[in-house]
Each structure stands twice: as structure tokens, then as C-alpha cells.
Design a protein around this motif. Structure first.
Motif, PDB file in Angstrom:
ATOM      1  N   MET A  46       0.849  -1.185   0.000  1.00  0.00           N
ATOM      2  CA  MET A  46       0.000   0.000   0.000  1.00  0.00           C
ATOM      3  C   MET A  46       0.886   1.236   0.000  1.00  0.00           C
ATOM      4  O   MET A  46       1.960   1.241   0.595  1.00  0.00           O
ATOM      5  N   PHE A  47       0.441   2.264  -0.718  1.00  0.00           N
ATOM      6  CA  PHE A  47       1.159   3.525  -0.758  1.00  0.00           C
ATOM      7  C   PHE A  47       0.577   4.459   0.287  1.00  0.00           C
ATOM      8  O   PHE A  47      -0.641   4.534   0.447  1.00  0.00           O
ATOM      9  N   VAL A  48       1.455   5.174   0.975  1.00  0.00           N
ATOM     10  CA  VAL A  48       1.028   6.129   1.991  1.00  0.00           C
ATOM     11  C   VAL A  48       1.664   7.473   1.661  1.00  0.00           C
ATOM     12  O   VAL A  48       2.863   7.548   1.393  1.00  0.00           O
ATOM     13  N   LYS A 101      -4.894   0.080   7.032  1.00  0.00           N
ATOM     14  CA  LYS A 101      -5.344   1.289   6.333  1.00  0.00           C
ATOM     15  C   LYS A 101      -6.164   2.170   7.270  1.00  0.00           C
ATOM     16  O   LYS A 101      -5.980   3.384   7.321  1.00  0.00           O
ATOM     17  N   ASP A 102      -7.054   1.565   8.066  1.00  0.00           N
ATOM     18  CA  ASP A 102      -7.866   2.334   9.015  1.00  0.00           C
ATOM     19  C   ASP A 102      -6.987   3.055  10.037  1.00  0.00           C
ATOM     20  O   ASP A 102      -7.260   4.198  10.398  1.00  0.00           O
ATOM     21  N   PHE A 103      -5.923   2.377  10.493  1.00  0.00           N
ATOM     22  CA  PHE A 103      -4.998   3.004  11.430  1.00  0.00           C
ATOM     23  C   PHE A 103      -4.284   4.180  10.769  1.00  0.00           C
ATOM     24  O   PHE A 103      -4.202   5.269  11.341  1.00  0.00           O
ATOM     25  N   VAL A 113      -4.024   7.044   1.685  1.00  0.00           N
ATOM     26  CA  VAL A 113      -3.521   5.678   1.591  1.00  0.00           C
ATOM     27  C   VAL A 113      -4.113   5.086   0.323  1.00  0.00           C
ATOM     28  O   VAL A 113      -5.319   5.169   0.102  1.00  0.00           O
ATOM     29  N   THR A 114      -3.266   4.501  -0.517  1.00  0.00           N
ATOM     30  CA  THR A 114      -3.730   3.846  -1.740  1.00  0.00           C
ATOM     31  C   THR A 114      -3.603   2.345  -1.550  1.00  0.00           C
ATOM     32  O   THR A 114      -2.517   1.832  -1.303  1.00  0.00           O
ATOM     33  N   LEU A 115      -4.739   1.674  -1.655  1.00  0.00           N
ATOM     34  CA  LEU A 115      -4.795   0.236  -1.417  1.00  0.00           C
ATOM     35  C   LEU A 115      -5.650  -0.400  -2.504  1.00  0.00           C
ATOM     36  O   LEU A 115      -6.822  -0.036  -2.660  1.00  0.00           O
TER      37      LEU A 115
END
Length: 166
Positions: A46-48, A101-103, A113-115
Motif C-alpha cells: 500500500m502507498f502512503v 489502512k484504518d490506522f 492511503v492507496t490500497l
């Protein structure tokens, strides 16, 4: 059994048989539940994006804190800095991706966040970008690039521009 056989758990991920999916656990109202079950046991990235205009060092420090918090919550996450404000979080088990992702989106300095192609705005996102989660606009970008290429010099994958006879 032969001595040179590799045990199933030691096989590379792409050669392992997929884990069976329990369809009784799928909530038809939540498409994420399907993704969560299909990604279980698979590596996922995932990208942050860090909000503000951080330097690469600041991004390193902020994402390091997030990684430490996730580690303390027993999530195995590896982190790679890919830009002055971007990082990749690699998870060994993609089933936990939506919890992580939620965190991340609840963190003050998280822009998004890209998921799995979905962009989820974080707490630190600009007000104009805090709409509902959106899909990355990659397809439109690819079409624009294709139009530019067709208008310009035609490129191909050959080493020479003319065909030579042997």
C-alpha cells in the motif's frame, strides 16, 4: 518421498496453492470483505502519502513511528520510502491491509492511503481532497499519453529503424 522435494510452506508465493475462501464470511454489502478474504496470506503493498511538504528525512521519521506502532500491535509491516512524501508499506499477509489502512488514515500527518487502486483520504488530507474514497485516475492519464505518442513520432520496439536483410 524424494529428498529434493520442497515443502509447501517453503514454496514461493506464486507457486503455492491459494487458500480456500470461506464464502459464509463474506458480507454482500461490503465489497472490501471479499478483497480481504482473497488477499489473505498474500503479500500486499500500500502507498502512503505524508501530508504537508515534508523532506525525505521527515517522511522517514513519521512513517517509522507508524511502522513502530503497527509492530507493537503485532502487524508485520516493511516500509520503503519512495519519495519526499511517499512510502510503501509491504504486508506479508494482505488480509490485515484494511485494518492497517484504518490506522493510517486516522493519523494526523497521513494525507492518503492507496490500497488496491482505491485512494482513501487521511486525517491530514487537504479539505478539497477529503471526498469519498476515489479510484486512481490512471486510465485517463494513459489515454492522454497514447494521444501524445500517436501525434508525435511513432516509436516502436526495434533496435534499428530499417529492416536489414541477412
Amino acid at each position: 518421498q524424494k529428498d529434493d522435494d520442497i515443502e509447501e510452506g517453503d514454496l514461493p508465493e506464486h507457486k503455492r496453492p491459494p487458500a480456500p475462501i470461506d464464502f459464509t464470511k463474506i458480507d454482500p454489502g461490503k465489497p472490501e470483505s471479499i478483497l480481504k478474504l482473497t488477499k489473505k496470506g498474500k503479500t500486499l503493498m500500500m502507498f502512503v502519502t505524508v501530508s504537508g511538504n515534508p523532506t525525505e528525512k521527515e517522511t522517514e521519521e513519521i512513517t517509522s513511528l507508524w511502522q513502530g506502532s503497527l509492530f507493537n500491535a503485532n502487524y508485520d509491516v516493511q516500509r520503503f520510502i519512495v519519495g519526499s512524501n511517499r512510502a510503501i508499506f509491504m504486508l506479508r499477509d494482505g488480509g490485515y491491509a484494511w485494518e492497517i489502512k484504518d490506522f493510517l488514515v486516522s493519523q494526523e500527518r497521513c494525507a492518503d492511503v492507496t490500497l488496491e487502486g482505491q485512494v482513501y483520504p487521511g486525517k491530514g488530507a487537504d479539505e478539497n481532497e477529503k471526498g469519498k474514497n476515489k479510484t486512481k485516475p490512471e486510465k485517463a492519464k494513459k489515454k492522454k499519453d497514447a494521444v501524445k505518442k500517436s501525434n508525435g513520432v511513432k516509436e516502436d520496439n526495434r533496435a534499428t529503424s530499417q529492416r536489414e536483410e541477412l
